[in-house]
Write an enzyme that holds these catalytic residues in place. Structure first.
Site, PDB file in Angstrom:
ATOM      1  N   CYS A 172      90.430  -2.890 -22.965  1.00  0.00           N
ATOM      2  CA  CYS A 172      90.306  -3.502 -24.294  1.00  0.00           C
ATOM      3  C   CYS A 172      91.211  -4.739 -24.384  1.00  0.00           C
ATOM      4  O   CYS A 172      92.023  -4.999 -23.507  1.00  0.00           O
ATOM      5  CB  CYS A 172      90.673  -2.494 -25.374  1.00  0.00           C
ATOM      6  N   CYS A 193      94.879  -3.911 -24.176  1.00  0.00           N
ATOM      7  CA  CYS A 193      95.294  -3.609 -22.801  1.00  0.00           C
ATOM      8  C   CYS A 193      95.530  -4.905 -22.030  1.00  0.00           C
ATOM      9  O   CYS A 193      96.513  -5.030 -21.293  1.00  0.00           O
ATOM     10  CB  CYS A 193      94.238  -2.765 -22.094  1.00  0.00           C
TER      11      CYS A 193
END
Length: 77
Positions: free
Chosen positions: A10, A13
């Site tokens: 994501c 991240c």
């Protein structure tokens, strides 16, 4: 030093991964940095929320993006 940025890929991240690289560069430190995005591997590591940060097998941040100042403190230890 082995650093794992754990998450499913994501934006948060990716931001954590970038922050780690920036801080390592600012501190002039060498470390093996890897992204762990495979769900099976994430579960094997015992991580239940992302993004998470693991250093040398120890979970140091979970479920949030650690800020650069925090990362500097963690990595300077």
């Amino acid at each position: 030093m082995n650093i794992k940025v754990i998450g499913t890929g994501c934006d948060k991240c990716d931001t954590l991964y970038e922050n780690v690289l920036i801080v390592l560069n600012e501190l002039d430190m060498d470390a093996e940095v890897e992204k762990v995005e495979d769900l099976v591997e994430i579960v094997k590591l015992g991580v239940m929320s992302s993004p998470s940060l693991m250093i040398d097998g120890k979970l140091v941040a979970s479920g949030r993006v650690a800020k650069k100042d925090e990362l500097k403190k963690i990595l300077s230890k």
